[in-house]
Design a protein around this motif. Structure first.
Motif, PDB file in Angstrom:
ATOM      1  N   LYS A   1       0.860  -1.113   0.198  1.00  0.00           N
ATOM      2  CA  LYS A   1       0.038   0.132   0.127  1.00  0.00           C
ATOM      3  C   LYS A   1       0.665   1.367   0.143  1.00  0.00           C
ATOM      4  O   LYS A   1       0.681   2.312  -0.692  1.00  0.00           O
ATOM      5  CB  LYS A   1      -0.932   0.113   1.179  1.00  0.00           C
ATOM      6  N   GLU A   2       1.875   1.294   0.804  1.00  0.00           N
ATOM      7  CA  GLU A   2       2.743   2.392   0.960  1.00  0.00           C
ATOM      8  C   GLU A   2       3.549   2.614  -0.344  1.00  0.00           C
ATOM      9  O   GLU A   2       3.967   3.923  -0.997  1.00  0.00           O
ATOM     10  CB  GLU A   2       3.614   2.388   2.118  1.00  0.00           C
TER      11      GLU A   2
ATOM     12  N   LEU B   1       1.597   4.238  -2.984  1.00  0.00           N
ATOM     13  CA  LEU B   1       1.245   5.584  -2.582  1.00  0.00           C
ATOM     14  C   LEU B   1       2.358   6.571  -3.152  1.00  0.00           C
ATOM     15  O   LEU B   1       2.321   7.394  -3.482  1.00  0.00           O
ATOM     16  CB  LEU B   1       0.892   5.653  -1.320  1.00  0.00           C
TER      17      LEU B   1
ATOM     18  N   SER C   1       2.449   6.601  -6.816  1.00  0.00           N
ATOM     19  CA  SER C   1       1.599   7.573  -7.192  1.00  0.00           C
ATOM     20  C   SER C   1       1.930   9.263  -7.303  1.00  0.00           C
ATOM     21  O   SER C   1       1.519   9.936  -8.037  1.00  0.00           O
ATOM     22  CB  SER C   1       0.234   7.316  -6.503  1.00  0.00           C
ATOM     23  N   ARG C   2       3.116   9.453  -6.739  1.00  0.00           N
ATOM     24  CA  ARG C   2       3.691  10.865  -6.486  1.00  0.00           C
ATOM     25  C   ARG C   2       4.480  10.987  -7.645  1.00  0.00           C
ATOM     26  O   ARG C   2       5.129  12.068  -7.823  1.00  0.00           O
ATOM     27  CB  ARG C   2       4.182  11.177  -5.040  1.00  0.00           C
TER      28      ARG C   2
ATOM     29  N   THR D   1       1.064   5.740   6.254  1.00  0.00           N
ATOM     30  CA  THR D   1      -0.257   5.730   6.537  1.00  0.00           C
ATOM     31  C   THR D   1      -0.738   5.418   8.110  1.00  0.00           C
ATOM     32  O   THR D   1       0.406   4.655   8.747  1.00  0.00           O
ATOM     33  CB  THR D   1      -1.321   4.935   5.751  1.00  0.00           C
TER      34      THR D   1
ATOM     35  N   SER E   1       0.652  12.432   5.656  1.00  0.00           N
ATOM     36  CA  SER E   1       0.896  11.108   5.177  1.00  0.00           C
ATOM     37  C   SER E   1       0.896  10.900   3.815  1.00  0.00           C
ATOM     38  O   SER E   1       0.346  12.040   2.712  1.00  0.00           O
ATOM     39  CB  SER E   1      -0.495  10.326   5.712  1.00  0.00           C
TER      40      SER E   1
ATOM     41  N   GLU F   1      -0.850   9.289   2.029  1.00  0.00           N
ATOM     42  CA  GLU F   1      -2.175   9.195   1.005  1.00  0.00           C
ATOM     43  C   GLU F   1      -2.665  10.518   1.087  1.00  0.00           C
ATOM     44  O   GLU F   1      -4.113  10.817   0.749  1.00  0.00           O
ATOM     45  CB  GLU F   1      -2.996   8.177   1.741  1.00  0.00           C
ATOM     46  N   GLU F   2      -2.166  11.644   1.764  1.00  0.00           N
ATOM     47  CA  GLU F   2      -2.835  12.968   1.767  1.00  0.00           C
ATOM     48  C   GLU F   2      -2.715  13.457   0.247  1.00  0.00           C
ATOM     49  O   GLU F   2      -1.644  13.550  -0.468  1.00  0.00           O
ATOM     50  CB  GLU F   2      -1.923  13.966   2.707  1.00  0.00           C
TER      51      GLU F   2
END
Length: 350
Positions: A25-26, A29, A32-33, A173, A217, A219-220
């Motif tokens: 998950k991390e 994320l 994704s940036r 997260t 975070s 996911e922010e």
């Protein structure tokens, strides 16, 4: 045991036995940036790759129609390295400190072992080695993703501030942060000016001490992204510290030099070699000089003849008029010998 040797052993044992895989998950994320800027070859490196899952996940999210993405991993433990070889493009089974490569990587994902070293944190030692002037792996403007416990920022602050700019820190997260209190440092490999360096080091030390609730975070949704720069060049050198037999066999097979040497020493070429008749019959010394000069010799069927020149030192005593020893004189000169390679061994004919 010397202190440097002790430190080296500790780091290798940590790299071999202490692996902290990043939750998928991390990783997703983090990826994704990232944005690919331009086209060309995009080289990604994980020097503590474990089974290769983290870097593979980043590469999958980064899929770009106009760039060729290549993943490279280094893993000391044999079984994990074998697993990584199934998901990454190239994997070396060795310690990160031994790899021989080039500063052409657009991205360095660094999730090293977490522990105290002798003079600094192990995580900082990994980063220092991989971004040193002589052993740096990142291209200028390349992106560092440094996954470490939040409190380690205090130890790594000055190094990060001295070698990187555009530094941004995100925590894991709420689901995964409590396990190791991890953060990910996004940083561009570009030396900052002195004022920026000082301010960044102070800021990172403050982050190391503050509550994690005040950190953004992963996911922010803050709209912040980081760009990766593809290059036109390929990575031609990515090797372990110790030459593996498979690498040597591959090099010999593709090397034009090896083929040329094989032709030089083939029996056919040896038989076709011709020398003009000498004015007088040759003596053994003449034959030795001819072999040493390379005029004759090579592959003789069941043995190989080559000429070798080595330096000789001769020592002699000096005496005065009364016959008393006054000293010693050393005379250096070169001597040609014939070296014979046979199945029974190597012999020097002097």
């Amino acid at each position: 045991m010397r202190r440097g040797r002790q430190k080296w052993l500790v780091l290798r044992l940590k790299a071999k036995g202490d692996i902290t895989p990043t939750p998928e998950k991390e990783i997703r994320l983090v990826a994704s940036r990232l944005r690919v800027q331009g086209s060309g070859n995009l080289h990604l490196l994980d020097p503590c790759c474990g089974k290769g899952e983290a870097l593979r996940a980043i590469a999958e999210v980064l899929h770009h129609d106009h760039s060729k993405i290549q993943t490279y991993g280094v893993e000391l433990e044999k079984e994990r390295a074998a697993n990584a070889g199934n998901v990454l493009d190239q994997v070396i089974q060795d310690g990160y400190e031994n790899i021989r490569t080039e500063d052409k990587f657009s991205l360095l994902w660094l999730n090293p072992p977490y522990d105290n070293g002798f003079t600094e944190r192990v995580e900082t030692t990994f980063l220092r080695r991989l971004t040193n002037k002589s052993t740096n792996v990142l291209l200028k403007g390349g992106l560092l993703l440094f996954c470490i416990p939040q409190y380690v920022l205090d130890d790594a602050a000055l190094l990060l501030a001295s070698r990187f700019s555009n530094i941004k820190v995100y925590r894991f997260t709420d689901e995964n942060y409590p396990a190791f209190k991890q953060v990910v440092v996004f940083a561009t490999h570009e030396r900052p000016d002195p004022d920026e360096r000082k301010q960044t080091a102070l800021h990172l030390r403050e982050i190391a001490m503050q509550s994690h609730e005040s950190l953004p975070s992963l996911e922010e949704a803050d709209g912040v992204t980081f760009h990766l720069q593809p290059i036109d060049d390929e990575i031609r050198l990515f090797r372990a510290g110790k030459l593996h037999e498979e690498e040597l066999a591959k090099d010999l097979h593709s090397s034009p030099v090896f083929q040329t040497i094989s032709e030089w020493f083939s029996p056919a070429n040896s038989r076709n070699a011709e020398l003009k008749n000498p004015v007088l019959p040759l003596k053994p010394t003449h034959y030795a000089l001819a072999i040493a000069a390379g005029a004759v010799g090579g592959n003789m069927g069941n043995h190989l003849l080559v000429g070798v020149t080595k330096q000789i030192q001769e020592h002699s005593d000096t005496f005065n008029d009364d016959g008393n020893k006054t000293g010693e004189v050393t005379i250096k000169h070169h001597k040609s010998i014939v070296r014979v390679f046979t199945k029974e061994g190597i012999f020097d004919l002097e």
